[in-house]
Design a protein around this motif. Structure first.
Motif, short mmCIF file in Angstrom:
data_model
loop_
_atom_site.label_atom_id
_atom_site.label_comp_id
_atom_site.label_asym_id
_atom_site.label_seq_id
_atom_site.Cartn_x
_atom_site.Cartn_y
_atom_site.Cartn_z
N TYR A 76 -3.77 12.87 4.37
CA TYR A 76 -3.37 11.62 3.85
C TYR A 76 -2.50 12.06 2.67
O TYR A 76 -2.20 11.54 2.45
N THR A 120 2.47 12.96 -0.24
CA THR A 120 2.95 12.81 -1.48
C THR A 120 3.10 14.27 -1.79
O THR A 120 3.08 14.61 -2.99
N GLU B 132 -6.15 7.92 11.58
CA GLU B 132 -6.49 6.91 9.85
C GLU B 132 -6.83 5.28 10.81
O GLU B 132 -6.02 5.10 11.60
N SER B 359 -4.83 -10.58 2.31
CA SER B 359 -6.37 -11.85 1.06
C SER B 359 -6.31 -12.53 0.61
O SER B 359 -7.81 -13.31 -0.37
C1 HEM Z 1 -6.58 -2.73 -7.55
C2 HEM Z 1 -5.84 -3.03 -6.02
C3 HEM Z 1 -5.84 -1.94 -5.26
C4 HEM Z 1 -5.11 -0.44 -5.62
C5 HEM Z 1 -4.87 0.01 -6.77
C6 HEM Z 1 -5.42 0.10 -4.40
C7 HEM Z 1 -4.81 1.69 -4.95
C8 HEM Z 1 -4.45 2.60 -3.07
C9 HEM Z 1 -3.73 3.40 -2.65
C10 HEM Z 1 -4.00 4.48 -4.62
C11 HEM Z 1 -4.03 4.19 -1.22
C12 HEM Z 1 -2.76 5.23 -1.17
C13 HEM Z 1 -1.73 5.57 -1.05
C14 HEM Z 1 -1.19 6.27 -0.49
O1 HEM Z 1 -1.41 6.95 0.39
O2 HEM Z 1 0.23 7.13 -1.80
C15 HEM Z 1 -3.90 2.79 -0.80
C16 HEM Z 1 -3.86 2.98 1.00
C17 HEM Z 1 -4.40 1.49 1.04
N1 HEM Z 1 -4.99 0.18 0.60
FE1 HEM Z 1 -5.15 -0.42 -1.14
N2 HEM Z 1 -5.73 -0.57 -3.22
C18 HEM Z 1 -5.72 -2.21 -3.64
C19 HEM Z 1 -6.29 -2.98 -2.99
C20 HEM Z 1 -5.74 -2.70 -1.48
C21 HEM Z 1 -7.00 -3.97 -0.34
C22 HEM Z 1 -6.89 -5.88 -1.50
C23 HEM Z 1 -6.93 -3.74 0.47
C24 HEM Z 1 -7.07 -4.61 1.07
C25 HEM Z 1 -7.53 -5.36 1.40
C26 HEM Z 1 -6.01 -2.18 0.26
C27 HEM Z 1 -5.70 -1.33 1.60
C28 HEM Z 1 -5.59 -0.67 2.00
C29 HEM Z 1 -4.38 0.54 2.83
C30 HEM Z 1 -4.63 -0.56 4.68
C31 HEM Z 1 -4.43 1.12 2.40
C32 HEM Z 1 -2.97 2.69 3.72
C33 HEM Z 1 -1.99 2.23 3.58
C34 HEM Z 1 -1.47 2.91 4.61
O3 HEM Z 1 -1.23 2.63 5.14
O4 HEM Z 1 -0.15 3.36 4.68
N3 HEM Z 1 -5.93 -1.86 -0.71
N4 HEM Z 1 -4.69 1.69 -1.37
#
Ligand code: HEM
Lengths: 189, 470
Positions: A76, A120, B132, B359
């Protein structure tokens, strides 16, 4: 035809799955049949055709390390693909030598694909032989001791477990080694 | 507004006898709870980018285990569960009949909770499968399949007993979701494990799943919700049936071809990359058809946005959908991809889709449905309004920080004379902004949950007083 799907659920099911399966089958089942490099392990003995070498299957120890790599979610933060971009071949290179790009035939024995989507941390497709075990041990224990500013998590439970450390390092040292790309053969153990 | 609310609740009263909505309650309250729990995980992983030692020496809380928990928890615990709960609400209403079986529905919800709780323990325990979005270990993935069959059976059985012959757009989108998800999920979770499926071949199947999890699970489920609630919440008929058909059938055909755009420039056949790019650009068709339909439905109704929280969420979700699906085709182009791929731009894009678009749509539905099924009014309109602004401001802060930061990061990577670690240090302010925006979003989640739970409690109290009186 699609007009009927509005009132008739069976028509709908047939149309929705039919359209889906055209693209679904052509993009998943067809490509490995058409492109043999997806399943034929890399082997080249002719320097004129590019880097020489041979892909070999994983040993038991390397497999154990592979499982640790998956367990800790290293993928990741790290990709394992040197893309067809000049900057990738430079960044995956070492001591002034550019790395060859990754090709499908280098990954034929990969039990869990580790190409990754997010850098990252740096790409690891050519990490094999870049550092020795001592370096990895210190790095896993606390990356910031070696690389100030790093945001890689510490893995003391690996660094301080000789078995796990050996296994994981053995796995890492295989990355990119199918191709003998460093002319001086100066790979670390 | 008051009269509109009045007529809506009158309609709700008329339906009162036939719809029990027990399953809806179970699913929606569970989803809202997981939204908050997984929100804490989100903050922790965002914090780890700024303070990498934070909770760092405990194996269970290491980044590489918490990130998949965040992803799966949000996608399955919150978003899909919310969409399923809303489907149990609108499908019976669109069909003019009761849900085929409330018992089966409640059983599905119990199974769903078992799945999410096992996900928490197995992922933190390090049993991730290694794909993933398909990180759940195989036994848990099997439970997901069972739950999905139970859900699909209940919905299809309801549709087959329908009173109204013509099916509304939301019904198609939901049927599409159920059918496609079945195959997409099996591909990502089980076909990838077949003997002989390794390396690039496995990655290609994994990408078929990951991409279509968004495109053929969350997109049609979210659009089903939007197609139902935009006309409901604004009390105006859908602009065009024809346009909705174009949008639906082009989505059904185009989406599945695009998986390989996740490996552009990577070790996968060039022609497959080109196909994925062509189809990615074609995705503009279904997106623009849908968005035009939504915007045109709102014509003359925009003044309602002021005091209608559901509509606010629906319309900003629509705008985010347009933007996400403009970004998508653009960064599928090789030249743009060479800059933004693998950078922080990608989570910026992903969050605009799953947080900003889907969402938001789901929250609109939950705010609309909860007071109606508990036969009461929303606990506080003004808190709901606050939650909207927190989500919007936090969301925009997070998205813009990640896009700008990601673009800059990619720019630096393309100059190999900059050492990698310098590009890490340079992104620190961006990750700090993401963390702070995350706190704002989390406050939004807390207000949302508080409002929904209070509404449910007061509704439950009213109901028990009513039974006590009678
Ligand atoms: C409080 C709000 C949120 C924060 C601070 C947050 C933070 C993060 C972080 C730090 C990552 C990793 C990014 C990386 O690899 O560099 C991530 C990935 C992800 N988050 Fe969130 N998230 C939030 C809300 C949500 C919500 C509400 C959803 C879905 C309904 C969501 C779905 C995902 C998904 C699908 C990934 C993977 C993205 C990818 O495939 O590149 N996140 N999130």
């Amino acid at each position: 035809m699609l007009g009927k799907t509005d009132k008739n659920a069976s028509w709908f099911v047939v149309a929705a799955l039919g359209l889906f399966f055209i693209g679904g089958l052509l993009t998943t089942v067809a490509p490995p049949l058409l492109d043999k490099s997806w399943s034929k392990p890399f082997e080249n003995h002719d320097p004129a055709k590019g880097p020489t070498g041979k892909l070999v299957a994983y040993t038991d120890q390397e497999m154990r390390g592979y499982r640790i790599y998956i367990r800790e979610g290293c993928k990741y933060c790290h990709t394992q693909q040197t893309r067809t971009l000049l900057s990738d071949t430079k960044r995956s290179g070492w001591k002034g030598v550019d790395s060859p790009v990754s090709t499908p035939d280098e990954f034929v024995y990969d039990w869990r694909q580790t190409f990754g989507t997010k850098r990252t941390g740096p790409d690891l497709s050519r990490i094999g032989g870049k550092y020795n075990k001592q370096w990895h041990k210190a790095h896993f224990n606390n990356p910031r001791d070696l690389v100030p500013g790093s945001i890689m998590p510490p893995f003391p439970w690996i660094a301080n477990n000789p078995q796990e450390l050996d296994d994981l390092v053995a796995y890492l040292q295989t990355r990119g080694r199918a191709k003998d790309w460093r002319p001086d053969n100066d790979y670390e153990q | 507004m008051a009269t509109q609310q009045g007529s809506a609740s009158a309609a709700a009263l008329a339906n009162q006898d036939i719809h029990q909505d027990t399953t809806v309650k179970w699913f929606l309250l569970g989803a809202v709870g997981y939204f908050a729990i997984v929100g804490i995980i989100a903050l922790i992983i965002a914090a780890k980018f700024v303070w990498p030692q934070f909770l760092g020496t405990i194996p269970y809380f290491t980044y590489g285990r918490m990130r998949p928990l965040h992803v799966n928890g949000m996608l399955f615990g919150w978003l899909l569960a919310a969409d399923m709960g809303l489907a149990y609400y609108f499908v019976p209403r669109l069909c003019g009949v009761k849900l085929w079986s409330e018992k089966l529905g409640v059983a599905t919800s119990i199974l769903w909770n078992i799945i999410i709780i096992s996900a928490i323990f197995t992922l933190l325990g390090g049993y991730q499968k290694g794909f993933e979005y398909a990180d759940l270990p195989t036994p848990v993935a099997v439970l997901v399949v069972i739950a999905w069959v139970m859900f699909g059976f209940n919905i299809f059985a309801t549709i087959l007993t329908r009173k109204y012959n013509q099916m509304y757009v939301s019904t198609w989108y939901l049927m599409g979701t159920i059918l496609w998800t079945a195959f997409v999920y099996l591909t990502g979770n089980f076909a990838t494990l077949l003997p002989g499926i390794t390396g690039v071949n496995q990655a290609n199947l994994n990408w078929m799943y990951t991409h279509n999890a968004v495109g053929l699970i969350f997109t049609p489920a979210g659009l089903a919700v939007a197609y139902y609630f935009i006309p409901r919440a604004s009390n105006s008929p859908l602009y065009s049936h024809k346009l909705s058909m174009i949008g639906f059938w082009s989505l059904a055909f185009v989406y599945v071809w695009t998986g390989a755009h996740h490996m552009l420039h990577g070790p996968i056949s060039q022609w497959l990359q080109t196909i994925s790019i062509v189809f990615s650009v074609m995705l503009l068709i279904p997106v623009w058809a849908v968005v035009y339909n939504f915007i045109a439905t709102m014509k003359g109704q925009w003044h309602q946005l002021g005091d209608n929280v559901s509509l606010k969420f629906l319309m900003s979700g629509t705008i985010f959908y347009l933007l996400t699906c403009f970004q998508g085709p653009m960064h599928s182009l090789r030249s743009v991809n060479a800059i933004v791929s693998k950078t922080d731009w990608i989570p910026g894009h992903a969050h605009m889709a799953v947080l900003g678009t889907f969402s938001f749509l789901a929250m609109a539905g939950v705010y609309y449905v909860i007071p109606r099924i508990f036969k009461t009014t929303l606990h506080s309109e003004s808190l709901a309004n606050w939650s909207f602004w927190l989500f919007l401001i936090g969301g925009l802060g997070m998205f813009t920080a990640l896009w700008l930061g990601g673009f800059w990061q990619g720019w630096q990577w393309n100059n190999p004379s900059i050492p990698f670690i310098d590009t890490v240090v340079a992104l620190q302010p961006v990750w700090m902004v993401r963390f702070l925006s995350g706190i704002i979003i989390f406050l939004g989640i807390v207000l949302f949950m508080f409002n929904i739970v209070s509404t449910a409690i007061s509704g439950g109290r009213n109901a028990s007083e009513a039974t006590a009186r009678s």
